[in-house]
Design a protein around this motif. Sequence first.
Motif, PDB file in Angstrom:
ATOM      1  N   VAL A  35     -46.736 -10.008 -14.616  1.00 44.29           N
ATOM      2  CA  VAL A  35     -48.055 -10.358 -14.083  1.00 44.29           C
ATOM      3  C   VAL A  35     -48.698  -9.135 -13.433  1.00 44.29           C
ATOM      4  N   GLY A  36     -47.931  -8.424 -12.589  1.00 45.95           N
ATOM      5  CA  GLY A  36     -48.475  -7.274 -11.887  1.00 45.95           C
ATOM      6  C   GLY A  36     -48.960  -6.172 -12.801  1.00 45.95           C
ATOM      7  N   ASP A  37     -48.351  -6.045 -13.968  1.00 49.59           N
ATOM      8  CA  ASP A  37     -48.703  -4.965 -14.890  1.00 49.59           C
ATOM      9  C   ASP A  37     -49.880  -5.319 -15.802  1.00 49.59           C
ATOM     10  N   TYR A  42     -41.722  -2.702   0.067  1.00 49.32           N
ATOM     11  CA  TYR A  42     -43.030  -2.068  -0.095  1.00 49.32           C
ATOM     12  C   TYR A  42     -43.260  -1.688  -1.554  1.00 49.32           C
ATOM     13  N   ALA A  43     -42.252  -1.048  -2.147  1.00 53.03           N
ATOM     14  CA  ALA A  43     -42.406  -0.570  -3.522  1.00 53.03           C
ATOM     15  C   ALA A  43     -42.691  -1.720  -4.486  1.00 53.03           C
ATOM     16  N   ALA A  44     -41.939  -2.796  -4.349  1.00 54.99           N
ATOM     17  CA  ALA A  44     -42.130  -3.935  -5.249  1.00 54.99           C
ATOM     18  C   ALA A  44     -43.519  -4.536  -5.080  1.00 54.99           C
ATOM     19  N   ARG A  83     -38.544  -9.524 -13.481  1.00 52.03           N
ATOM     20  CA  ARG A  83     -39.406  -9.182 -14.603  1.00 52.03           C
ATOM     21  C   ARG A  83     -40.599 -10.120 -14.730  1.00 52.03           C
ATOM     22  N   ARG A  84     -40.415 -11.396 -14.385  1.00 52.32           N
ATOM     23  CA  ARG A  84     -41.505 -12.367 -14.493  1.00 52.32           C
ATOM     24  C   ARG A  84     -42.683 -11.960 -13.612  1.00 52.32           C
TER      25      ARG A  84
END
Length: 417
Positions: free
Chosen positions: A323-325, A104-106, A318-319
């Motif tokens: 993108v998410g950030d 969930y967190a990821a 990290r890849r």
Amino acid sequence: MSDASHLIGLLLGTEEDWPRAFETLLGRVGPVKYGGSTHHVSSERITIEPFDLRDKPRYDLVVDRLAWWYFVPREWLKKVALMDDVYLLNSPFTFQAMEKHAAYAAMIRLGIKVPQTVLVPHKNPPENTRFEYTAAKYNRPFDLGAIAANIGYPLFMKPYDGGQWVGVTRIKDHDQLMQAYNESGERLMHLQESIEGFDKFARSLSIGAETMVMDFQPDQPMHNRYAISHDFLAPETGEEIITISRLINAFFRWEFNSCETLVRGAEAHPIDYANASPDVALTSLHYYFPWAISALLKWTIFCTVTGRDSRVVDMDTRRYFEVGDREDLDYRAKLAEYRRLADEYFQVEEYKAFCATSLKHVDELLLEWVSSADFDALLAGTVRDTYPAHEHEEFLELFRGRVGLWVRERGRSPQTA
């Protein structure tokens, strides 16, 4: 042209239906030609016994259906992955440490629409002599009712690491909340927002580079939960669920997993996607069972024959976070980039090319077998082993009809034993 041999290990519990189907079809595939060599792929059921950490395993790949609850084979899987580069479906490293809570967190960080979720301390303390002192000094009091009210009723209380719907309770009001919490004991629980008024409940089963999104009816008995429904989602939503499923699997290095998603309007909300041993039973999947066996057969052959690198302890998260950030990408743009990364990880184009050349005969082989009296005998035996005697005729007719539909849609007539 040289010859190469590969051995697939099956780490099993109580299952018989899909392993027998897999073993039968693998035995009929014959030599696989790839990269200038002829490859012979066979399988074997793994037994459990003491092992020396320096022992060399005979397996190129292991399909694991047991280690999520049985620790001896779990530790053996860790050893053969770390020391011997055995390919695993699935990796116990992430299923042990990255259960539903971490998943969930990821996914929240990656911008996926996970419902609001709160972890609450266990009702009963763990059995540890240090707990009383630690709790008195550091545990802050909390108002469970206020947390639930902030989420809003109805909501779900569910184990942070659970599976198979064990311990999941739909909470309608404060009294039911307190009762469920009091009964939860030492289990850590999530309180999770309920997606009320959802239009569809989709369960997507992913095996390697393939995903089947199915219309799931959780309130039905197991044999009726997967509806035979091909166009129950808008095409864009169906692709979104495939992308989310593949993203989750690529992120955690899971290759045999199911994902549950609630669809409300145009939004897809994944609620459960860490299933170390997803349901592939013939009596559950029925119509979809041939696809599942085909996907598992093709993916395991692809991985062993091409020497695919499993990277079970090299997650490279990290890849995805990069993108998410990114603030310059909206949800759809992030989904597209996630799909690119996930397809790259699962070598989707290479897999398709391999199936179209080295395994081009497998679809016809599968259809021939599922149409045969030999498959019908497997179906009849599975029904006898699963249901009481007075229900055998009813369920045999039901499943013959559903699998027979799959066969007839492909131009064949099913045979009975």
